[in-house]
Motif scaffolding. Structure first.
Motif, PDB file in Angstrom:
ATOM      1  N   ILE A  35      35.183  95.324  42.780  1.00 58.71           N
ATOM      2  CA  ILE A  35      36.514  95.942  42.790  1.00 58.71           C
ATOM      3  C   ILE A  35      36.385  97.455  42.886  1.00 58.71           C
ATOM      4  O   ILE A  35      37.112  98.101  43.652  1.00 58.71           O
ATOM      5  CB  ILE A  35      37.314  95.519  41.551  1.00 58.71           C
ATOM      6  N   ARG A  39      37.809  99.776  45.907  1.00 59.33           N
ATOM      7  CA  ARG A  39      38.683 100.923  45.654  1.00 59.33           C
ATOM      8  C   ARG A  39      38.125 102.173  46.331  1.00 59.33           C
ATOM      9  O   ARG A  39      38.859 102.917  46.990  1.00 59.33           O
ATOM     10  CB  ARG A  39      38.825 101.162  44.154  1.00 59.33           C
ATOM     11  N   LEU A 115      45.377  93.757  43.179  1.00 55.62           N
ATOM     12  CA  LEU A 115      44.415  92.670  43.290  1.00 55.62           C
ATOM     13  C   LEU A 115      45.150  91.337  43.220  1.00 55.62           C
ATOM     14  O   LEU A 115      45.902  91.098  42.281  1.00 55.62           O
ATOM     15  CB  LEU A 115      43.395  92.736  42.151  1.00 55.62           C
ATOM     16  N   ARG A 116      44.891  90.471  44.199  1.00 55.22           N
ATOM     17  CA  ARG A 116      45.491  89.141  44.208  1.00 55.22           C
ATOM     18  C   ARG A 116      44.506  88.157  44.815  1.00 55.22           C
ATOM     19  O   ARG A 116      43.856  88.464  45.822  1.00 55.22           O
ATOM     20  CB  ARG A 116      46.784  89.101  45.027  1.00 55.22           C
ATOM     21  N   GLU A 117      44.445  86.976  44.230  1.00 56.56           N
ATOM     22  CA  GLU A 117      43.616  85.921  44.808  1.00 56.56           C
ATOM     23  C   GLU A 117      44.410  85.260  45.926  1.00 56.56           C
ATOM     24  O   GLU A 117      45.570  84.894  45.753  1.00 56.56           O
ATOM     25  CB  GLU A 117      43.235  84.890  43.751  1.00 56.56           C
ATOM     26  N   LEU A 128      39.428  87.436  46.890  1.00 55.20           N
ATOM     27  CA  LEU A 128      40.211  88.390  46.119  1.00 55.20           C
ATOM     28  C   LEU A 128      40.653  89.485  47.071  1.00 55.20           C
ATOM     29  O   LEU A 128      39.828  90.202  47.640  1.00 55.20           O
ATOM     30  CB  LEU A 128      39.379  88.988  44.980  1.00 55.20           C
ATOM     31  N   CYS A 130      42.089  93.002  47.878  1.00 57.51           N
ATOM     32  CA  CYS A 130      42.222  94.318  47.275  1.00 57.51           C
ATOM     33  C   CYS A 130      43.071  95.143  48.231  1.00 57.51           C
ATOM     34  O   CYS A 130      42.646  95.438  49.340  1.00 57.51           O
ATOM     35  CB  CYS A 130      40.856  94.976  47.091  1.00 57.51           C
TER      36      CYS A 130
END
Length: 142
Positions: A35, A39, A115-117, A128, A130
């Motif tokens: 993550i 970013r 963030l989302r699956e 995931l 991003c």
């Protein structure tokens, strides 16, 4: 005999719980690292002068370069305010329009990394997403 069996079972259970905790901690650290990498990459891309100027060829080259440096990333792309894909490390072919996707609408309201699956149906794998919304100083999307 019963005590020895119970004691051995309990030690084995405790050892297994510790192993599971260690594996979960390691997985969480790997996810956190991924993550943070996402970013940083998305931030760099969003501040690149060629991308800001709308240079699609430069955008595709840069996203492809970053994708090679980060093979755990499935793809890297930039989506415009209209929901259409502007460039991608792995071009999808044709026009990709994300404007009707709930994630796109949610990203338009986000103020930081989102963030989302993604559903497994999209790729057959757990992904995931991003999403990094880019705003000007006046807080308008760009």
């Amino acid at each position: 005999m019963t005590y020895a069996t119970w004691h051995a079972w309990r030690e084995n259970r405790d050892r297994n719980l510790n192993e599971v905790r260690e594996e979960a901690t390691d997985a969480a650290k790997r996810l956190s690292t991924s993550i943070d990498e996402a970013r940083r990459v998305l931030h760099r891309l969003s501040h690149d002068s060629a991308i800001i100027a709308g240079d699609v060829a430069a955008c595709e080259r840069l996203t492809a370069d970053y994708q090679q440096l980060h093979p755990s990333f499935r793809n890297i792309g930039l989506v415009g305010l209209d929901g259409k894909l502007r460039c991608s490390a792995k071009p999808l072919g044709g026009v990709a329009d994300f404007s009707s996707y709930p994630l796109f609408r949610e990203a338009m309201n986000a103020r930081s990394l989102l963030l989302r699956e993604l559903p497994r149906e999209l790729s057959g794998k757990s992904i995931l997403a991003c999403v990094y919304p880019v705003r000007e100083i006046g807080r308008a999307h760009v």
